[in-house]
Motif scaffolding. Structure first.
Motif, PDB file in Angstrom:
ATOM      1  N   LEU A  57       0.839  -1.202   0.000  1.00  0.00           N
ATOM      2  CA  LEU A  57       0.000   0.000   0.000  1.00  0.00           C
ATOM      3  C   LEU A  57       0.874   1.251   0.000  1.00  0.00           C
ATOM      4  N   GLY A  58       1.911   1.229   0.839  1.00  0.00           N
ATOM      5  CA  GLY A  58       2.810   2.375   0.893  1.00  0.00           C
ATOM      6  C   GLY A  58       3.520   2.592  -0.436  1.00  0.00           C
ATOM      7  N   LYS A  59       3.916   1.497  -1.074  1.00  0.00           N
ATOM      8  CA  LYS A  59       4.595   1.592  -2.365  1.00  0.00           C
ATOM      9  C   LYS A  59       3.673   2.198  -3.416  1.00  0.00           C
TER      10      LYS A  59
ATOM     11  N   ILE B 126       1.050   4.243  -2.864  1.00  0.00           N
ATOM     12  CA  ILE B 126       0.817   5.659  -2.557  1.00  0.00           C
ATOM     13  C   ILE B 126       2.030   6.503  -2.933  1.00  0.00           C
ATOM     14  N   CYS B 127       3.215   6.039  -2.554  1.00  0.00           N
ATOM     15  CA  CYS B 127       4.433   6.792  -2.882  1.00  0.00           C
ATOM     16  C   CYS B 127       4.658   6.864  -4.395  1.00  0.00           C
ATOM     17  N   SER B 128       4.323   5.788  -5.103  1.00  0.00           N
ATOM     18  CA  SER B 128       4.468   5.786  -6.565  1.00  0.00           C
ATOM     19  C   SER B 128       3.566   6.839  -7.197  1.00  0.00           C
ATOM     20  N   ILE B 129       2.328   6.909  -6.724  1.00  0.00           N
ATOM     21  CA  ILE B 129       1.362   7.867  -7.259  1.00  0.00           C
ATOM     22  C   ILE B 129       1.838   9.305  -7.045  1.00  0.00           C
ATOM     23  N   ILE B 130       2.471   9.537  -5.900  1.00  0.00           N
ATOM     24  CA  ILE B 130       2.922  10.897  -5.571  1.00  0.00           C
ATOM     25  C   ILE B 130       4.263  11.239  -6.221  1.00  0.00           C
ATOM     26  N   PHE B 131       5.258  10.362  -6.006  1.00  0.00           N
ATOM     27  CA  PHE B 131       6.625  10.714  -6.372  1.00  0.00           C
ATOM     28  C   PHE B 131       6.950  10.554  -7.851  1.00  0.00           C
ATOM     29  N   LYS B 132       6.407   9.531  -8.496  1.00  0.00           N
ATOM     30  CA  LYS B 132       6.784   9.289  -9.896  1.00  0.00           C
ATOM     31  C   LYS B 132       6.442  10.463 -10.807  1.00  0.00           C
TER      32      LYS B 132
ATOM     33  N   LEU C  64      14.320  11.419   1.054  1.00  0.00           N
ATOM     34  CA  LEU C  64      13.371  10.775   0.140  1.00  0.00           C
ATOM     35  C   LEU C  64      13.961   9.551  -0.555  1.00  0.00           C
ATOM     36  N   ASP C  65      15.255   9.324  -0.390  1.00  0.00           N
ATOM     37  CA  ASP C  65      15.892   8.182  -1.054  1.00  0.00           C
ATOM     38  C   ASP C  65      15.246   6.830  -0.706  1.00  0.00           C
ATOM     39  N   PRO C  66      14.990   6.533   0.578  1.00  0.00           N
ATOM     40  CA  PRO C  66      14.411   5.210   0.885  1.00  0.00           C
ATOM     41  C   PRO C  66      13.079   4.938   0.177  1.00  0.00           C
ATOM     42  N   PRO C  67      12.094   5.863   0.243  1.00  0.00           N
ATOM     43  CA  PRO C  67      10.862   5.557  -0.487  1.00  0.00           C
ATOM     44  C   PRO C  67      11.048   5.504  -2.002  1.00  0.00           C
TER      45      PRO C  67
ATOM     46  N   ALA D 236       4.762   7.001  16.052  1.00  0.00           N
ATOM     47  CA  ALA D 236       4.069   6.740  14.783  1.00  0.00           C
ATOM     48  C   ALA D 236       5.031   6.267  13.704  1.00  0.00           C
ATOM     49  N   ILE D 237       6.182   6.949  13.593  1.00  0.00           N
ATOM     50  CA  ILE D 237       7.160   6.578  12.563  1.00  0.00           C
ATOM     51  C   ILE D 237       7.731   5.194  12.858  1.00  0.00           C
ATOM     52  N   GLY D 238       8.015   4.930  14.136  1.00  0.00           N
ATOM     53  CA  GLY D 238       8.543   3.627  14.523  1.00  0.00           C
ATOM     54  C   GLY D 238       7.588   2.504  14.170  1.00  0.00           C
ATOM     55  N   TRP D 239       6.295   2.733  14.440  1.00  0.00           N
ATOM     56  CA  TRP D 239       5.272   1.722  14.100  1.00  0.00           C
ATOM     57  C   TRP D 239       5.256   1.468  12.597  1.00  0.00           C
ATOM     58  N   LEU D 240       5.298   2.555  11.820  1.00  0.00           N
ATOM     59  CA  LEU D 240       5.266   2.432  10.366  1.00  0.00           C
ATOM     60  C   LEU D 240       6.486   1.677   9.857  1.00  0.00           C
ATOM     61  N   LEU D 241       7.663   2.047  10.342  1.00  0.00           N
ATOM     62  CA  LEU D 241       8.889   1.409   9.878  1.00  0.00           C
ATOM     63  C   LEU D 241       8.892  -0.093  10.171  1.00  0.00           C
ATOM     64  N   ARG D 242       8.463  -0.453  11.371  1.00  0.00           N
ATOM     65  CA  ARG D 242       8.438  -1.880  11.721  1.00  0.00           C
ATOM     66  C   ARG D 242       7.460  -2.647  10.838  1.00  0.00           C
ATOM     67  N   ASN D 243       6.357  -1.994  10.483  1.00  0.00           N
ATOM     68  CA  ASN D 243       5.337  -2.679   9.689  1.00  0.00           C
ATOM     69  C   ASN D 243       5.655  -2.727   8.199  1.00  0.00           C
ATOM     70  N   ILE D 244       6.706  -2.020   7.789  1.00  0.00           N
ATOM     71  CA  ILE D 244       7.169  -2.186   6.402  1.00  0.00           C
ATOM     72  C   ILE D 244       8.507  -2.933   6.399  1.00  0.00           C
ATOM     73  N   GLN D 245       8.761  -3.651   7.500  1.00  0.00           N
ATOM     74  CA  GLN D 245       9.906  -4.564   7.624  1.00  0.00           C
ATOM     75  C   GLN D 245      11.259  -3.877   7.708  1.00  0.00           C
ATOM     76  N   ALA D 246      11.284  -2.589   8.105  1.00  0.00           N
ATOM     77  CA  ALA D 246      12.563  -1.930   8.370  1.00  0.00           C
ATOM     78  C   ALA D 246      13.033  -2.322   9.771  1.00  0.00           C
ATOM     79  N   PHE D 247      14.310  -2.153  10.034  1.00  0.00           N
ATOM     80  CA  PHE D 247      14.828  -2.466  11.369  1.00  0.00           C
ATOM     81  C   PHE D 247      15.881  -1.434  11.760  1.00  0.00           C
ATOM     82  N   PRO D 248      16.041  -1.202  13.068  1.00  0.00           N
ATOM     83  CA  PRO D 248      16.908  -0.111  13.526  1.00  0.00           C
ATOM     84  C   PRO D 248      18.379  -0.468  13.608  1.00  0.00           C
ATOM     85  N   VAL D 249      19.205   0.557  13.471  1.00  0.00           N
ATOM     86  CA  VAL D 249      20.642   0.428  13.710  1.00  0.00           C
ATOM     87  C   VAL D 249      21.088   1.645  14.504  1.00  0.00           C
TER      88      VAL D 249
END
Length: 198
Positions: A5-7, A9-15, A44-47, A70-83
């Motif tokens: 879903l995020g991909k 939405i971002c495609s519709i906006i950024f492309k 904006l590089d990651p999206p 909010a950002i942490g929840w979003l990142l975890r739910n799109i399979q990102a992980f912290p460093v």
């Protein structure tokens, strides 16, 4: 599901906003472990890399972002992980290797932080660590252009980095990442001159 879903939405906006042109997406293997290594010029590089890569990317992101609810929840739910930057984060290294062991795609920005000048900086050894500790295919990626409305941004995926000899020679992680950065620089140099062209 949330990643897809995020991909979308971002495609519709950024492309259309950045006239994004993708080159070399066919170089990304359809199966098996892959490491995408990109230069880093903007938040904006990651999206943008995410919407142009044909595979779902598990991004490594700075720990500070995960502290924001909010950002942490979003990142975890799109399979990102912290460093944790500026220190050896063993958990992040384990998480990254787990991504590759499960034949997924790991997304890294080897410079570690954005380049304020747009010039490519030296890569950190982390990307080399993942390349040496796995059998993943390493794909160099170059984001070229300015993120300004209706000015073209190119995302170029190169051929796999040739790491066979470095692995045989038991090269250091820094030597490996230096090769990765050299391949990214070649992509930037070969595509930067005509970035405004279709």
């Amino acid at each position: 599901m949330l990643y897809g879903l995020g991909k979308l939405i971002c495609s519709i906006i950024f492309k259309p906003l950045f006239l994004i042109k993708v080159i070399g997406a066919e170089n990304v293997p359809k199966k098996g472990p892959v490491i995408i290594c990109s230069n880093h010029i903007s938040n904006l590089d990651p999206p943008v890399v995410g919407i142009t890569c044909p595979r779902q990317i598990h991004f490594m992101a700075k720990d500070e972002l995960f502290q924001k609810k909010a950002i942490g929840w979003l990142l975890r739910n799109i399979q990102a992980f912290p460093v944790k930057r500026g220190m050896k984060d063993r958990q992040a290294l384990r998480d990254g290797l787990d991504v590759l062991k499960n034949n997924h795609t790991l997304g890294l920005f080897p410079e570690g932080t954005r380049s304020t000048t747009g010039e490519l900086k030296q890569g950190l050894a982390g990307a080399g660590f993942f390349a040496l500790r796995s059998n993943a295919v390493v794909i160099p990626c170059a984001v070229i252009g300015e993120y300004k409305a209706f000015k073209r941004v190119k995302v170029v995926y190169g051929k796999p980095v040739n790491l066979e000899q470095l692995r045989e020679e038991k090269a250091s992680a820094q030597e490996v990442v230096d090769q990765i950065m050299a391949d990214i620089k070649k992509l930037i140099d070969s595509h930067k001159a005509n970035v405004t062209k279709a």
